[in-house]
Motif scaffolding. Structure first.
Motif, PDB file in Angstrom:
ATOM      1  N   PRO A 214       0.828  -1.204   0.000  1.00  0.00           N
ATOM      2  CA  PRO A 214       0.000   0.000   0.000  1.00  0.00           C
ATOM      3  C   PRO A 214       0.867   1.261   0.000  1.00  0.00           C
ATOM      4  O   PRO A 214       2.099   1.185   0.041  1.00  0.00           O
ATOM      5  CB  PRO A 214      -0.760  -0.125   1.318  1.00  0.00           C
ATOM      6  CG  PRO A 214       0.238  -0.785   2.227  1.00  0.00           C
ATOM      7  CD  PRO A 214       1.008  -1.750   1.353  1.00  0.00           C
ATOM      8  N   VAL A 218       0.992   2.104  -4.513  1.00  0.00           N
ATOM      9  CA  VAL A 218       0.111   0.970  -4.261  1.00  0.00           C
ATOM     10  C   VAL A 218       0.128   0.015  -5.455  1.00  0.00           C
ATOM     11  O   VAL A 218      -0.138   0.398  -6.597  1.00  0.00           O
ATOM     12  CB  VAL A 218      -1.324   1.432  -3.940  1.00  0.00           C
ATOM     13  CG1 VAL A 218      -1.908   2.301  -5.036  1.00  0.00           C
ATOM     14  CG2 VAL A 218      -2.226   0.237  -3.664  1.00  0.00           C
ATOM     15  N   ARG A 246      -5.095   5.017  -6.215  1.00  0.00           N
ATOM     16  CA  ARG A 246      -3.834   5.733  -6.018  1.00  0.00           C
ATOM     17  C   ARG A 246      -4.020   6.923  -5.097  1.00  0.00           C
ATOM     18  O   ARG A 246      -3.280   7.098  -4.125  1.00  0.00           O
ATOM     19  CB  ARG A 246      -3.288   6.203  -7.366  1.00  0.00           C
ATOM     20  CG  ARG A 246      -1.990   7.003  -7.261  1.00  0.00           C
ATOM     21  CD  ARG A 246      -1.641   7.619  -8.595  1.00  0.00           C
ATOM     22  NE  ARG A 246      -2.652   8.582  -9.003  1.00  0.00           N
ATOM     23  CZ  ARG A 246      -3.165   8.664 -10.230  1.00  0.00           C
ATOM     24  NH1 ARG A 246      -2.794   7.812 -11.153  1.00  0.00           N
ATOM     25  NH2 ARG A 246      -4.071   9.576 -10.523  1.00  0.00           N
ATOM     26  N   ASN A 249      -4.683   6.019  -1.435  1.00  0.00           N
ATOM     27  CA  ASN A 249      -3.530   5.445  -0.750  1.00  0.00           C
ATOM     28  C   ASN A 249      -2.378   6.430  -0.602  1.00  0.00           C
ATOM     29  O   ASN A 249      -1.469   6.203   0.178  1.00  0.00           O
ATOM     30  CB  ASN A 249      -3.048   4.197  -1.497  1.00  0.00           C
ATOM     31  CG  ASN A 249      -3.801   2.950  -1.090  1.00  0.00           C
ATOM     32  OD1 ASN A 249      -3.350   2.198  -0.254  1.00  0.00           O
ATOM     33  ND2 ASN A 249      -4.977   2.746  -1.682  1.00  0.00           N
ATOM     34  N   ALA A 255       1.163   7.068   4.110  1.00  0.00           N
ATOM     35  CA  ALA A 255       1.395   6.599   2.742  1.00  0.00           C
ATOM     36  C   ALA A 255       2.867   6.338   2.470  1.00  0.00           C
ATOM     37  O   ALA A 255       3.216   5.612   1.534  1.00  0.00           O
ATOM     38  CB  ALA A 255       0.853   7.619   1.741  1.00  0.00           C
ATOM     39  N   VAL A 293      -6.736   1.067   2.234  1.00  0.00           N
ATOM     40  CA  VAL A 293      -6.109  -0.252   2.093  1.00  0.00           C
ATOM     41  C   VAL A 293      -7.180  -1.340   2.073  1.00  0.00           C
ATOM     42  O   VAL A 293      -7.114  -2.285   1.275  1.00  0.00           O
ATOM     43  CB  VAL A 293      -5.101  -0.504   3.226  1.00  0.00           C
ATOM     44  CG1 VAL A 293      -4.532  -1.917   3.119  1.00  0.00           C
ATOM     45  CG2 VAL A 293      -3.978   0.521   3.186  1.00  0.00           C
ATOM     46  N   VAL A 296      -8.758  -1.796  -1.267  1.00  0.00           N
ATOM     47  CA  VAL A 296      -7.915  -2.554  -2.193  1.00  0.00           C
ATOM     48  C   VAL A 296      -7.979  -4.047  -1.872  1.00  0.00           C
ATOM     49  O   VAL A 296      -8.065  -4.890  -2.765  1.00  0.00           O
ATOM     50  CB  VAL A 296      -6.460  -2.057  -2.134  1.00  0.00           C
ATOM     51  CG1 VAL A 296      -5.586  -2.882  -3.077  1.00  0.00           C
ATOM     52  CG2 VAL A 296      -6.369  -0.585  -2.495  1.00  0.00           C
TER      53      VAL A 296
END
Length: 371
Positions: A214, A218, A246, A249, A255, A293, A296
């Motif tokens: 992440p 990512v 994108r 994250n 990040a 996260v 995803v």
């Protein structure tokens, strides 16, 4: 009835015997080789004699005190008879590692990156330097893998780059192939990290899983039935190309948890520790980051449906707390029930994965009965 190709059969048996010796963790006797190859003792003796003459095998001392009677002969692989080279371009550093046929590091060289041209020159120089430090016969090099971020054409031209747009259109493979007379493959660094995780890390032995990194870049490396899933133009897992993933994250100090810059990872790790400890000043940052996260994870879970997802980054010493924050975020989503593991991602992961891929490439030649 067609005649039996005796030379072809001999090459097949030799390749099979060498594979058994290579895969062994210790020494083997002739009886061991007979049992595992199902070849006759006489055939094994002839093959081992040839392999010793070619430098692939040598005799080893007995691992235990000898007893009365005819002493057994023990054989072992000469692991540096074949070497591979893995080059990792992961700004701000470039790494080159030489490994033997068992994947053990023999030598390495490291240096800073710079412009695209400077970085390529540095990578070539470091590759040659590592080989010189290894002090092995150049003819024993069998494969070379170059890892960096982005997607690539089959012949190693950069199609997309999350690191620097100046890389787009650069032929990474050609200068290495020109200098080193071996197969050269250019591969995405997250994919290589997945191979390292499967060989010697948190996904050891898993046949199907996704490795998720992440943060600022990512991305995911996907392994299905033991093979990397690269997708069209090698774009599988390049989540950084999706703006909604994108951007989500990229937000906040957390990040930087997967940044290649160690200083940035240290700052992000300190921020994450405060969040795990319940500091209200960073609670919102942590919630936003792990919500991103979790989205995803849910996407990977429903689209690929791997039984295991490994979350990697600068999580050293914070794995349990990180997993707790991620589970809290997932509890509000309709995500599949997946085994989620959190692990630290060292800068060596892509290089180690490059060694694994290079060994696979080398093995296709070394263990080819037609050689």
């Amino acid at each position: 009835m067609p005649a039996i190709d005796q030379s072809g059969m001999r090459r097949l048996n030799t390749a099979a015997t060498l594979r058994v010796i290579t895969d062994a963790t210790g020494t083997l006797t002739s009886a061991d080789l007979v049992a595992q190859t199902r070849l006759s003792r006489r055939t094994i003796e002839l093959i081992v004699g040839d392999l010793i003459a070619q430098g692939w095998v040598d005799e080893a001392d007995s691992p235990a005190p000898t007893t009365a009677g005819r002493p057994k002969k023990y054989y072992r692989l000469v692991a540096d008879r074949a070497t591979v080279l893995s080059v990792g371009i992961n700004p701000p550093l470039v790494r080159a590692v030489v490994a033997d046929l068992r994947g053990r590091e023999i030598a390495r060289a490291e240096g800073p990156s710079g412009t695209v041209a400077d970085t390529l020159d540095s990578a070539l120089r470091l590759a040659s330097q590592a080989l010189a430090q290894a002090n092995v016969d150049p003819d024993h090099l069998h494969a070379l893998v170059v890892g960096l971020g982005g997607t690539f054409s089959p012949d190693g031209v950069v199609l997309t780059s999350p690191v620097d747009p100046e890389w787009v259109g650069v032929d990474v493979r050609e200068p290495f192939a020109r200098r080193f007379d071996v197969p050269v493959v250019v591969e995405n660094d997250t994919n290589l990290s997945a191979l390292a995780a499967r060989a010697e890390g948190p996904a050891r032995g898993e046949q199907t899983f996704a490795l998720l990194m992440p943060g600022i870049r990512v991305s995911a490396g996907v392994v299905i039935n033991g093979e990397l899933h690269r997708g069209f133009q090698g774009a599988a897992g390049e989540l950084v190309r999706l703006p909604e993933l994108r951007d989500a994250n990229h937000r906040g100090l957390l990040a930087q948890i997967s940044s290649p810059d160690e200083r940035e990872r240290v700052d992000a790790r300190a921020h994450l520790r405060r969040a795990i400890d319940g500091d209200p000043a960073v609670r919102e940052d942590a919630r936003a980051f792990f919500d991103a996260v979790a989205r995803v994870v849910a996407v990977l879970g429903w689209v690929i449906a791997p039984p295991v997802i490994v979350l990697v980054g600068g999580f050293e010493g914070l794995e349990d707390g990180t997993l707790g924050l991620l589970r809290d975020a997932l509890s509000t989503m309709d995500a599949p029930d997946i085994d989620i593991r959190v692990a630290a991602l060292t800068p060596d992961f892509p290089v180690r994965g490059g060694i694994q891929l290079a060994l696979d490439i080398a093995g296709a030649t070394i263990f080819d009965p037609r050689r």
